[in-house]
Design a protein around this motif. Structure first.
Motif, PDB file in Angstrom:
ATOM      1  N   VAL A   5       0.825  -1.209   0.000  1.00 10.78           N
ATOM      2  CA  VAL A   5       0.000   0.000   0.000  1.00 10.78           C
ATOM      3  C   VAL A   5       0.859   1.259   0.000  1.00 10.78           C
ATOM      4  CG1 VAL A   5      -1.589   1.363   1.412  1.00 10.78           C
ATOM      5  CG2 VAL A   5      -2.011  -1.058   1.072  1.00 10.78           C
ATOM      6  N   GLY A   6       1.971   1.198   0.714  1.00  8.77           N
ATOM      7  CA  GLY A   6       2.848   2.358   0.807  1.00  8.77           C
ATOM      8  C   GLY A   6       3.469   2.774  -0.508  1.00  8.77           C
ATOM      9  N   TYR A   7       3.413   1.913  -1.514  1.00  7.98           N
ATOM     10  CA  TYR A   7       4.039   2.213  -2.797  1.00  7.98           C
ATOM     11  C   TYR A   7       3.014   2.449  -3.907  1.00  7.98           C
ATOM     12  CZ  TYR A   7       8.045   0.405  -0.262  1.00  7.98           C
ATOM     13  OH  TYR A   7       9.023   0.196   0.679  1.00  7.98           O
ATOM     14  N   LEU A   8       1.718   2.440  -3.553  1.00  9.82           N
ATOM     15  CA  LEU A   8       0.697   2.684  -4.566  1.00  9.82           C
ATOM     16  C   LEU A   8       0.543   4.187  -4.795  1.00  9.82           C
ATOM     17  CD1 LEU A   8      -2.101   0.159  -3.485  1.00  9.82           C
ATOM     18  CD2 LEU A   8      -0.464  -0.089  -5.349  1.00  9.82           C
ATOM     19  N   PRO A   9       0.756   4.657  -6.020  1.00  7.62           N
ATOM     20  CA  PRO A   9       0.653   6.102  -6.297  1.00  7.62           C
ATOM     21  C   PRO A   9      -0.800   6.537  -6.481  1.00  7.62           C
ATOM     22  CG  PRO A   9       1.248   4.937  -8.294  1.00  7.62           C
ATOM     23  CD  PRO A   9       1.147   3.885  -7.211  1.00  7.62           C
ATOM     24  N   VAL A  10      -1.595   6.337  -5.447  1.00  2.07           N
ATOM     25  CA  VAL A  10      -3.030   6.637  -5.516  1.00  2.07           C
ATOM     26  C   VAL A  10      -3.346   7.831  -4.611  1.00  2.07           C
ATOM     27  CG1 VAL A  10      -5.362   5.773  -5.118  1.00  2.07           C
ATOM     28  CG2 VAL A  10      -3.582   4.219  -5.963  1.00  2.07           C
ATOM     29  N   ARG A  11      -4.051   8.813  -5.156  1.00  6.15           N
ATOM     30  CA  ARG A  11      -4.540   9.920  -4.341  1.00  6.15           C
ATOM     31  C   ARG A  11      -5.863   9.468  -3.726  1.00  6.15           C
ATOM     32  NH1 ARG A  11      -5.179  15.024  -7.836  1.00  6.15           N
ATOM     33  NH2 ARG A  11      -5.907  15.824  -5.828  1.00  6.15           N
ATOM     34  N   TRP A  12      -5.763   8.882  -2.536  1.00  7.99           N
ATOM     35  CA  TRP A  12      -6.960   8.333  -1.910  1.00  7.99           C
ATOM     36  C   TRP A  12      -7.996   9.410  -1.624  1.00  7.99           C
ATOM     37  CZ3 TRP A  12      -7.102   3.331  -2.404  1.00  7.99           C
ATOM     38  CH2 TRP A  12      -5.908   2.616  -2.429  1.00  7.99           C
ATOM     39  N   GLY A  28       0.936   7.576  -1.964  1.00  5.22           N
ATOM     40  CA  GLY A  28       1.106   6.206  -1.491  1.00  5.22           C
ATOM     41  C   GLY A  28       2.178   6.123  -0.461  1.00  5.22           C
ATOM     42  N   GLY A  29       3.224   6.978  -0.552  1.00  4.35           N
ATOM     43  CA  GLY A  29       4.318   6.912   0.401  1.00  4.35           C
ATOM     44  C   GLY A  29       3.930   7.275   1.800  1.00  4.35           C
ATOM     45  N   GLU A  30       2.733   7.958   1.981  1.00  2.00           N
ATOM     46  CA  GLU A  30       2.327   8.345   3.324  1.00  2.00           C
ATOM     47  C   GLU A  30       1.701   7.188   4.077  1.00  2.00           C
ATOM     48  OE1 GLU A  30      -0.396  11.471   2.737  1.00  2.00           O
ATOM     49  OE2 GLU A  30       1.119  13.009   2.561  1.00  2.00           O
ATOM     50  N   THR A  31       1.235   6.169   3.367  1.00  2.85           N
ATOM     51  CA  THR A  31       0.488   5.116   4.017  1.00  2.85           C
ATOM     52  C   THR A  31       1.378   4.317   4.929  1.00  2.85           C
ATOM     53  OG1 THR A  31      -0.895   4.989   2.060  1.00  2.85           O
ATOM     54  CG2 THR A  31      -0.974   3.121   3.572  1.00  2.85           C
TER      55      THR A  31
END
Length: 470
Positions: free
Chosen positions: A317-324, A461-464
Motif C-alpha cells: 500500500v505504501g508504494y501505490l501512487p493513488v490519491r486516496w 502512497g508513500g504516506e500510508t
C-alpha cells in the motif's frame, strides 16, 4: 520503564496464541469421526454462536479493558484460549461445541487488550514501531501455525486430533506470558495521565505537526474543521463511568460528523462483516467441494499463503501512487467488485483449486484495503478517538454480521445450505461495490461543480503506514 521487556512478552504471547495448527482444519475435525457432527449442526447451529457472543461481549470488554488497565483482560483472553482448545480436545456433543464457541467469542472480543496494552507502557514516539512488532508477530504466528498443521497432516500423517493437542499446547505456553507483564498505571479513558506539550508533539505524525491531529481529515482536506477533544474542552479527566460514556458519546458525534471519515468507516463495517462470513464458512464450502474423508486437503497451505500475501499486500500500500483523497471511493468500488467475483468463483465452479485461489485473492484484497482504511481513519484522530472509532466500526461490522447470520445461516432463520450462503455473500460485496461507485461519481461531480483549489495536501502512497494497528 524499558520498552524491550513488555514488547518481548507481548510478542511471545501474540506468536503462541496465534500458533494454531488445527485452525485450517476445524470444520473437517468437527465433521470427522472425532466429533461426528453434521454439516448442518456445524454451519447452522455451532458457528453462529461465535458471532453472537463476540457482538454481545465487545462493548463491555472494551470498557473493562480500559478500566482494569489491560493486563487482567489479557490474562482472561489467555484463559479463554486454553478453555476453548481443552474443550475441543475433550468435549463431545452439540451443546458442548456451542459453549466452546462462546469461549472463543470471549477470546476474540478481548483481543482489544493485546493492541491497547502497549500504548499504556511506552511513549507516544514509539507507538508505531512497537505496534509493527506486535502485529507482525501475530501474522507470523498464524502463518507458521497453518503451515505446521498442513505439514503434520500431509507429511507426518498425524490425525487431526493431534493438531488440536498441539494448538492447546501453544495456548498453554501463551498463557504464561501475560502474568509477567508490568501492570500499567494509566489507560486511555479511566486512568488518563495529562499529556505534556512535548508528548503531544512527539505522538503526532510529521503532517500532524503542521496541522493539528484532530483537524486533518485525509479523504477531503478542504472539509477540514478543527474540533477539540471532548475531554480537553471540559478540562476534566472523566475517570467515572458516566463521565467516560459522556465523553465517548460526544467524541462519537464529532468524529462521524466528518464525511470522509464516515465513508471509510462505512466501508470498514460493511466489508468486515462480509469478510468474517466468508472466512468463517470457507472451510465448510471446501469440505463440500472436496470432502476430507475421501481426499487429501490443503487448507493449511492456503491459509499460510493467503496470510503472507495479505501481509505483503498491506506493505505494498505504501508504494501505490493513488490519491486516496480523490479516488478512494472508486478504488473501494473496484476492489469490492473483485472480492465479489472471488466469492462467485468459489461457489459456482465447484473446483477446489479455484476455490483455494479465489480465497487467497479475496483475503489479500481485503487486507490491502483494510490497511488503507486503517491509515485514512487513524491519520485524523487522537489516540482516544482512534480507539473509539475502531471499536465502533468493529461493533457495527459485528451487528451487521449478526443480522446476516440470523437471517441466512442460523437454523432459527432460513438456515440455508453453504452454496446459497456464498451466493448471497458474493451479491453482498457486489452491492457494496455499487454503493461506492455511486458515491465516487457523486464526489467527482461535486468537486467539478465547485472547481476546488489544487489539493496541496493530497496524500500519496508513500504516506500510508502499513504498521497501523487494526
Amino acid at each position: 520503564m524499558s520498552v524491550l521487556y513488555p514488547t518481548i512478552l507481548l510478542c511471545v504471547y501474540g506468536f503462541f496464541s496465534n500458533l494454531r495448527p488445527s485452525e485450517p482444519f476445524l470444520t473437517a475435525f468437527l465433521m470427522g469421526p472425532d466429533k461426528n457432527l453434521t454439516q448442518t449442526q456445524v454451519v447452522n447451529e455451532i458457528y453462529p454462536i461465535w458471532t453472537y457472543s463476540y457482538l454481545g461481549l465487545l462493548f463491555p470488554v472494551f470498557l473493562a479493558t480500559d478500566y482494569l488497565c489491560y493486563k487482567p483482560v489479557l490474562i482472561l483472553q489467555a484463559v479463554s484460549f486454553v478453555v476453548t482448545y481443552s474443550m475441543l480436545v475433550k468435549a463431545q456433543g452439540l451443546t458442548s461445541m456451542q459453549l466452546l464457541e462462546f469461549f472463543y467469542g470471549l477470546a476474540t472480543a478481548t483481543d482489544v487488550a493485546y493492541y491497547s496494552y502497549i500504548y499504556s507502557v511506552v511513549e507516544p514516539a514509539q507507538y508505531q514501531r512497537v505496534t509493527g512488532y506486535c502485529r507482525s508477530v501475530t501474522l507470523f504466528g498464524s502463518a507458521a501455525g497453518s503451515l505446521a498443521g498442513q505439514l503434520l497432516l500431509s507429511v507426518a500423517r498425524v490425525p487431526l486430533l493431534c493438531l488440536v493437542v498441539v494448538t492447546l499446547a501453544a495456548a498453554v505456553v501463551a498463557f504464561a506470558a501475560p502474568w509477567f507483564l508490568p501492570m500499567p498505571s494509566r489507560s486511555l479513558f479511566f486512568h488518563k495521565r495529562p499529556e505534556s506539550e512535548e508528548e503531544t508533539r512527539r505522538s503526532r505524525s510529521p503532517t500532524d505537526k503542521t496541522e493539528g491531529a484532530e483537524s486533518k481529515v485525509p479523504l477531503n482536506p478542504e472539509d477540514v474543521v478543527l474540533v477539540p477533544r471532548s475531554g480537553e474542552a471540559t478540562g476534566r479527566d472523566g475517570s467515572g463511568i458516566a463521565e467516560v460514556l459522556r465523553i465517548l458519546w460526544q467524541d462519537f458525534l464529532h468524529c462521524y460528523a466528518h464525511r470522509p471519515l464516515l465513508a471509510w468507516s462505512v466501508w470498514w463495517a460493511l466489508s468486515t462483516c462480509g469478510y468474517f462470513q466468508v472466512v468463517n464458512y470457507a472451510q465448510a464450502l471446501w469440505e463440500t467441494v472436496r470432502p476430507s474423508q475421501d481426499f487429501h486437503i490443503y487448507n493449511g497451505y492456503v491459509e499460510t499463503l493467503s496470510t503472507l500475501l495479505g501481509a505483503l499486500a498491506a506493505l505494498a500500500v505504501g508504494y501505490l501512487p493513488v490519491r486516496w483523497s480523490l479516488w478512494g471511493e472508486l478504488a473501494l468500488c473496484i476492489f469490492s467488485m473483485l472480492m465479489a467475483m472471488c466469492v462467485y468463483v468459489m461457489v459456482t465452479l465447484g473446483n477446489i483449486w479455484m476455490c483455494y485461489a479465489s480465497y487467497v485473492v479475496f483475503r489479500a484484497t481485503y487486507m490491502l484495503l483494510i490497511t488503507v482504511a486503517t491509515y485514512q481513519i487513524a491519520a485524523s484522530l487522537s489516540m482516544q478517538r482512534y480507539a473509539l472509532v475502531f471499536g465502533v466500526n468493529t461493533f457495527m461490522a459485528l451487528l451487521l454480521q449478526t443480522l446476516l447470520t440470523v437471517v441466512v445461516v442460523d437454523s432459527a432463520g432460513l438456515g440455508l445450505d453453504i452454496f446459497p450462503q456464498f451466493l448471497i455473500y458474493g451479491s453482498y460485496f457486489a452491492v457494496i461495490s455499487v454503493v461506492f461507485l455511486l458515491a465516487g461519481f457523486f464526489k467527482l461531480a461535486s468537486r467539478r461543480r465547485r472547481h476546488p483549489e489544487p489539493d496541496v495536501l493530497a496524500d500519496s502512497g508513500g504516506e500510508t503506514d502499513p504498521a497501523c494497528p487494526p
